[in-house]
Scaffold this motif. Structure first.
Motif, PDB file in Angstrom:
ATOM      1  N   UNK A 159     -55.567 -49.193 114.112  1.00 20.80           N
ATOM      2  CA  UNK A 159     -55.532 -47.742 114.255  1.00 20.80           C
ATOM      3  C   UNK A 159     -54.106 -47.260 114.007  1.00 20.80           C
ATOM      4  N   UNK A 160     -53.977 -45.950 113.783  1.00 18.49           N
ATOM      5  CA  UNK A 160     -52.656 -45.437 113.436  1.00 18.49           C
ATOM      6  C   UNK A 160     -52.592 -43.941 113.694  1.00 18.49           C
ATOM      7  N   UNK A 161     -51.452 -43.505 114.185  1.00 18.52           N
ATOM      8  CA  UNK A 161     -51.114 -42.088 114.270  1.00 18.52           C
ATOM      9  C   UNK A 161     -49.819 -41.895 113.501  1.00 18.52           C
ATOM     10  N   UNK A 162     -49.741 -40.854 112.665  1.00 19.77           N
ATOM     11  CA  UNK A 162     -48.469 -40.542 112.030  1.00 19.77           C
ATOM     12  C   UNK A 162     -48.344 -39.050 111.806  1.00 19.77           C
ATOM     13  N   UNK A 163     -47.145 -38.631 111.465  1.00 23.41           N
ATOM     14  CA  UNK A 163     -46.849 -37.213 111.241  1.00 23.41           C
ATOM     15  C   UNK A 163     -46.582 -36.943 109.764  1.00 23.41           C
ATOM     16  N   UNK A 180     -60.580 -46.432 114.861  1.00 20.42           N
ATOM     17  CA  UNK A 180     -61.033 -47.815 114.709  1.00 20.42           C
ATOM     18  C   UNK A 180     -62.097 -47.969 113.639  1.00 20.42           C
ATOM     19  N   UNK A 181     -62.760 -46.877 113.272  1.00 20.11           N
ATOM     20  CA  UNK A 181     -63.770 -46.906 112.223  1.00 20.11           C
ATOM     21  C   UNK A 181     -63.212 -46.486 110.874  1.00 20.11           C
ATOM     22  N   UNK A 182     -61.878 -46.303 110.801  1.00 18.99           N
ATOM     23  CA  UNK A 182     -61.238 -45.930 109.547  1.00 18.99           C
ATOM     24  C   UNK A 182     -61.352 -44.459 109.207  1.00 18.99           C
ATOM     25  N   UNK A 183     -61.793 -43.658 110.151  1.00 16.74           N
ATOM     26  CA  UNK A 183     -61.975 -42.223 109.928  1.00 16.74           C
ATOM     27  C   UNK A 183     -60.689 -41.477 110.273  1.00 16.74           C
ATOM     28  N   UNK A 184     -60.267 -40.581 109.368  1.00 22.45           N
ATOM     29  CA  UNK A 184     -59.112 -39.741 109.636  1.00 22.45           C
ATOM     30  C   UNK A 184     -59.552 -38.531 110.451  1.00 22.45           C
ATOM     31  N   UNK A 209     -55.619 -48.559 128.455  1.00 19.66           N
ATOM     32  CA  UNK A 209     -56.964 -48.447 129.029  1.00 19.66           C
ATOM     33  C   UNK A 209     -58.045 -48.616 127.987  1.00 19.66           C
ATOM     34  N   UNK A 210     -57.820 -48.058 126.788  1.00 22.43           N
ATOM     35  CA  UNK A 210     -58.855 -48.045 125.743  1.00 22.43           C
ATOM     36  C   UNK A 210     -58.192 -48.085 124.377  1.00 22.43           C
ATOM     37  N   UNK A 211     -57.834 -49.278 123.897  1.00 26.46           N
ATOM     38  CA  UNK A 211     -57.087 -49.363 122.620  1.00 26.46           C
ATOM     39  C   UNK A 211     -57.874 -48.866 121.424  1.00 26.46           C
ATOM     40  N   UNK A 212     -59.204 -48.880 121.492  1.00 22.33           N
ATOM     41  CA  UNK A 212     -60.026 -48.420 120.374  1.00 22.33           C
ATOM     42  C   UNK A 212     -60.401 -46.946 120.476  1.00 22.33           C
ATOM     43  N   UNK A 213     -59.972 -46.293 121.555  1.00 21.14           N
ATOM     44  CA  UNK A 213     -60.221 -44.869 121.739  1.00 21.14           C
ATOM     45  C   UNK A 213     -61.712 -44.539 121.636  1.00 21.14           C
ATOM     46  N   UNK A 214     -62.509 -45.431 122.181  1.00 21.86           N
ATOM     47  CA  UNK A 214     -63.951 -45.209 122.185  1.00 21.86           C
ATOM     48  C   UNK A 214     -64.650 -45.616 120.900  1.00 21.86           C
ATOM     49  N   UNK A 215     -63.874 -46.138 119.925  1.00 22.07           N
ATOM     50  CA  UNK A 215     -64.475 -46.567 118.663  1.00 22.07           C
ATOM     51  C   UNK A 215     -64.993 -47.991 118.754  1.00 22.07           C
ATOM     52  N   UNK A 216     -65.343 -48.560 117.623  1.00 17.86           N
ATOM     53  CA  UNK A 216     -65.895 -49.915 117.574  1.00 17.86           C
ATOM     54  C   UNK A 216     -64.988 -50.808 116.761  1.00 17.86           C
ATOM     55  N   UNK A 217     -64.806 -52.046 117.206  1.00 18.29           N
ATOM     56  CA  UNK A 217     -63.984 -52.995 116.458  1.00 18.29           C
ATOM     57  C   UNK A 217     -64.691 -53.407 115.181  1.00 18.29           C
ATOM     58  N   UNK A 218     -63.889 -53.670 114.139  1.00 16.34           N
ATOM     59  CA  UNK A 218     -64.476 -54.101 112.861  1.00 16.34           C
ATOM     60  C   UNK A 218     -65.060 -55.482 112.982  1.00 16.34           C
TER      61      UNK A 218
END
Length: 218
Positions: A159-163, A180-184, A209-218
């Motif tokens: 996952x990634x956050x950027x500006x 985590x699902x590759x969605x922007x 607490x939640x590294x996938x932010x509620x998403x699913x691992x690949x």
């Protein structure tokens, strides 16, 4: 004991000439690394690369990572010069120049999250590398309160956050999250312009607490 003696005690085997040679070599390596990053995009300065990203002429994610890295490498060169001045002139130069953001974040992490870290924070040339007891791995590039890229993985998920600027005519928000699902999608976890440590540590609390932010691992 004054600051100069405290600092020299850390490297008692080096005289002033040897210190200057060591710092000059490190500064040279940082400068050449920066030049290599910029040359990769056929630009001579960070501002040119950022403009190419804004215009959609360079990949927003990879080029922005290189843009941040180039800025951080130059910041580290300034830090090197300040540290040399502090060693040779009693600390005044370091105080005047300040401390790089990565060093500041590293110090805060060691103070507040030492018990959660699987290994000590590693300060690479252009990134801060972190590993936590949950299996969370992070690669942090923080050039300023407004410019950063925070990438992390947990298992196979990345996952990634950027500006990064979205690019000409693109609807992607100026600070965005690749989940985590590759969605922007819109980043609601960080706030560009806010205090760097508060911004980063707020995200870190969520990821522990939640590294996938509620998403699913690949």
């Amino acid at each position: 004991m004054d600051n100069r003696n405290d600092q020299e005690a850390l490297v008692p085997e080096l005289d002033d000439d040897a210190l200057q040679a060591m710092y000059a070599r490190t500064s040279y390596l940082l400068r050449e690394s920066r030049k290599t990053l910029l040359k990769r995009h056929d630009v001579a300065a960070e501002a040119e690369l950022l403009e190419r990203i804004r215009l959609g002429q360079a990949d927003a994610e990879s080029a922005y990572g290189d843009y941040l890295s180039a800025l951080i490498l130059e910041q580290m060169r300034a830090q090197i010069r300040a540290e040399l001045g502090a060693l040779l002139h009693g600390g005044a130069a370091l105080e005047a120049a300040g401390v790089s953001l990565h060093l500041h974040l590293k110090e805060q992490l060691e103070q507040h999250y030492a018990a959660r870290m699987a290994e000590p924070a590693r300060l690479a040339q252009d990134a801060l590398l972190l590993a936590f007891d949950t299996g969370l791995l992070m690669e942090v590039r923080y050039a300023s309160a407004d410019e950063y890229a925070l990438a992390w993985s947990w298992g196979d998920a990345e996952l990634r956050i950027d500006t990064a600027p979205a690019g000409a005519g693109r609807p992607t928000p100026a600070h965005r999250l690749r989940d985590a699902d590759g969605v922007q999608r819109v980043d609601t976890l960080t706030s560009p312009g806010s205090d760097c440590w508060a911004n980063f540590s707020g995200l870190l609390e969520v990821l522990l607490r939640d590294p996938l932010l509620g998403g699913t691992a690949a």
